[in-house]
Write a protein that holds these residues in place. Structure first.
Motif, PDB file in Angstrom:
ATOM      1  N   ASP A  21       0.798  -1.228   0.000  1.00 28.29           N
ATOM      2  CA  ASP A  21       0.000   0.000   0.000  1.00 28.29           C
ATOM      3  C   ASP A  21       0.833   1.281   0.000  1.00 28.29           C
ATOM      4  O   ASP A  21       0.305   2.367   0.247  1.00 28.29           O
ATOM      5  N   LYS A  51      -3.016  12.748  -5.404  1.00 26.53           N
ATOM      6  CA  LYS A  51      -3.953  13.252  -4.398  1.00 26.53           C
ATOM      7  C   LYS A  51      -3.848  12.469  -3.097  1.00 26.53           C
ATOM      8  O   LYS A  51      -3.830  13.053  -2.004  1.00 26.53           O
ATOM      9  N   VAL A  52      -3.778  11.144  -3.209  1.00 27.54           N
ATOM     10  CA  VAL A  52      -3.646  10.314  -2.007  1.00 27.54           C
ATOM     11  C   VAL A  52      -2.312  10.599  -1.312  1.00 27.54           C
ATOM     12  O   VAL A  52      -2.247  10.793  -0.095  1.00 27.54           O
ATOM     13  N   ALA A  53      -1.239  10.631  -2.089  1.00 27.58           N
ATOM     14  CA  ALA A  53       0.089  10.838  -1.519  1.00 27.58           C
ATOM     15  C   ALA A  53       0.210  12.209  -0.863  1.00 27.58           C
ATOM     16  O   ALA A  53       0.758  12.327   0.245  1.00 27.58           O
ATOM     17  N   VAL A  91       4.691   6.799   1.993  1.00 27.95           N
ATOM     18  CA  VAL A  91       4.916   7.620   0.800  1.00 27.95           C
ATOM     19  C   VAL A  91       6.422   7.767   0.613  1.00 27.95           C
ATOM     20  O   VAL A  91       7.124   8.177   1.546  1.00 27.95           O
ATOM     21  N   GLY A 133      -2.181  13.971   0.384  1.00 31.49           N
ATOM     22  CA  GLY A 133      -2.964  13.941   1.615  1.00 31.49           C
ATOM     23  C   GLY A 133      -2.172  13.342   2.761  1.00 31.49           C
ATOM     24  O   GLY A 133      -2.197  13.845   3.891  1.00 31.49           O
ATOM     25  N   ARG A 134      -1.435  12.273   2.475  1.00 30.71           N
ATOM     26  CA  ARG A 134      -0.619  11.638   3.515  1.00 30.71           C
ATOM     27  C   ARG A 134       0.533  12.549   3.941  1.00 30.71           C
ATOM     28  O   ARG A 134       0.883  12.610   5.130  1.00 30.71           O
ATOM     29  N   LYS A 192       3.787   7.056   6.807  1.00 35.75           N
ATOM     30  CA  LYS A 192       2.659   7.275   5.900  1.00 35.75           C
ATOM     31  C   LYS A 192       2.744   6.486   4.596  1.00 35.75           C
ATOM     32  O   LYS A 192       1.871   6.619   3.733  1.00 35.75           O
ATOM     33  N   GLU A 214      -0.830  15.160   6.278  1.00 29.09           N
ATOM     34  CA  GLU A 214      -1.025  14.589   7.618  1.00 29.09           C
ATOM     35  C   GLU A 214       0.309  14.524   8.366  1.00 29.09           C
ATOM     36  O   GLU A 214       0.387  14.871   9.549  1.00 29.09           O
ATOM     37  N   GLU A 257      -4.677  10.687  -9.420  1.00 28.55           N
ATOM     38  CA  GLU A 257      -5.298   9.979  -8.301  1.00 28.55           C
ATOM     39  C   GLU A 257      -4.255   9.601  -7.243  1.00 28.55           C
ATOM     40  O   GLU A 257      -4.464   9.803  -6.038  1.00 28.55           O
ATOM     41  N   ASP A 258      -3.133   9.048  -7.681  1.00 22.81           N
ATOM     42  CA  ASP A 258      -2.068   8.698  -6.747  1.00 22.81           C
ATOM     43  C   ASP A 258      -1.491   9.946  -6.077  1.00 22.81           C
ATOM     44  O   ASP A 258      -1.174   9.935  -4.882  1.00 22.81           O
ATOM     45  N   ILE A 281       2.967   4.341  -1.707  1.00 21.60           N
ATOM     46  CA  ILE A 281       2.935   5.120  -2.943  1.00 21.60           C
ATOM     47  C   ILE A 281       4.311   5.743  -3.141  1.00 21.60           C
ATOM     48  O   ILE A 281       4.846   6.386  -2.239  1.00 21.60           O
TER      49      ILE A 281
END
Length: 395
Positions: free
Chosen positions: A29, A372-374, A344, A376-377, A342, A380, A369-370, A31
């Motif tokens: 999981d 955006k997820v990365a 990433v 976001g992490r 995270k 955080e 898409e990747d 990225i």
């Protein structure tokens, strides 16, 4: 037993890019924003031409300098895009990626003691290739406040009587920096004044997001001083095809070709046939990919601004180089902690030279898409770091 290893090669460190790539490949999981490889497939019509060449049994050696038709098409492309004029018979050769071209250019030009000016942060191969060619690397540390452009005063200050070659790595990996025509004109005068040569790595020339890329070889009296390195990996998403080329003065290309003859013979034949079609029919593909990259570039700039993460606006390649000095961690520590916390992966700025300390290379050669997820992490992660820092202050 006698030591079987060369003392020179033992001193050269492995690439700092691959370390995090190897780790993330084993992490579920995770990225990766660490590898500079287009996420696009090679356009179908280019792949189809490669397949057709195999079906026709074109599995022979080409001439050492590459297929004549390919060299002719590259000459047309360089004239069409950058106003460069090269004799495809005498001033051009096809190589196994741009990396081979960098290697053999240095080996053809350097004697022991010759100094090579290498602006950093920059691509990881220049320094070791200089060492392997018996040259002496001299680092010019580029500055974030100058958008990592090479300034005339920085160049002038680094030159000594032993200086022979300047590496010009623009558009730049890892920073995404570009050199505009006015920037190039200023350093060209210094290059001519001190009778230097230039190795201009223009592998990202098609990935610029303002005006068209300008090659220093297009400036007056600079073509005869410049080896232009380019290829198909980044512009046409052909990394695995391993195909590049070098253009320059006949006297230098002739010696580069000699090295190429003995250690390589010729670039992959199938790749060369595919590249002919890329040169003839690939402009629209490149434009579409460039537009997609530009959209991702703008998205990352927006997100880093939202996070309050300092990052100058890059206008080339497909990398961001955000600053993480506020967190009091080294680039290696930050990248390792981000990966562990995270999942990433990014590359520490120090993989591209010591002056990359306090920065990270973030590649946007990945789907939106990747990204955006990365991102976001990452947000955080830095929010948690800031909260921890604030709580320590209040104690």
């Amino acid at each position: 037993m006698r030591d079987p290893l060369s003392k020179t090669i033992v001193t050269i460190q492995p690439s700092g890019i691959r370390k995090f790539f190897d780790i993330v490949s084993e992490m579920k999981d995770a990225i990766s924003l660490g590898v500079g490889e287009p996420d696009f497939d090679t356009p179908w019509h280019i792949r189809d031409e490669g397949i057709y060449s195999l079906e026709k049994g074109r599995t022979f050696y080409t001439s050492n300098s590459g297929l004549k038709e390919l060299r002719m098409e590259i000459a047309k492309f360089l004239h069409r895009r950058y106003g460069l004029e090269y004799d495809f018979n005498k001033e051009m050769m096809i190589t196994v990626g741009g990396s081979e071209a960098i290697d053999i250019a240095m080996r053809a030009m350097l004697d022991p003691g010759d100094e090579v000016l290498i602006p950093q942060p920059s691509y990881v191969s220049y320094y070791p290739c200089c060492i392997l060619a018996n040259g002496t690397p001299v680092i010019i540390e580029l500055k974030a406040e100058n958008e990592f452009r090479l300034k005339p005063e920085e160049l002038e200050a680094a030159i000594t009587p032993k200086t022979k070659l300047l590496v010009l790595p623009y558009p730049n990996n890892p920073t995404g920096a570009v050199m505009e025509k006015s920037d190039l004109e200023a350093i060209a005068e210094i290059i001519k004044k001190h009778d230097l040569y230039v190795l201009s790595d223009e592998i990202y020339s098609e990935l610029t997001y303002t005006d068209n890329h300008v090659s220093i070889a297009s400036l007056p009296e600079m073509k005869e001083r410049t080896i232009v390195i380019n290829g198909f990996s980044k512009s046409h998403a052909m990394t695995g095809w391993r195909l590049g080329y070098a253009c320059g003065p006949e006297i230098i290309i002739k010696q580069m070709l000699k090295i190429h003859q003995y250690v390589i013979m010729c670039a992959p034949t199938t790749s060369q046939y595919a590249a002919i079609d890329a040169m003839k029919n690939g402009d629209e593909d490149v434009q579409k990919m460039r537009e997609e990259y530009n959209g991702r570039r703008r998205y990352l700039l927006h997100r880093f601004k939202e996070m309050g993460l300092e990052c100058f606006e890059p206008f080339g390649a497909f990398y961001m180089f955000p600053c993480i000095k506020e967190f009091g961690m080294t680039s290696e520590e930050f990248a390792t902690a981000l990966l562990n916390a995270k999942k990433v992966a990014v590359v520490p700025g120090t993989a591209f030279g010591d002056c990359g300390e306090g920065f990270l290379r973030v590649s946007y050669a990945y789907s939106l898409e990747d990204l955006k997820v990365a991102l976001g992490r990452i947000e955080e992660f830095i929010t948690e770091l800031r909260e921890k820092k604030d709580s320590t202050k209040t104690k």
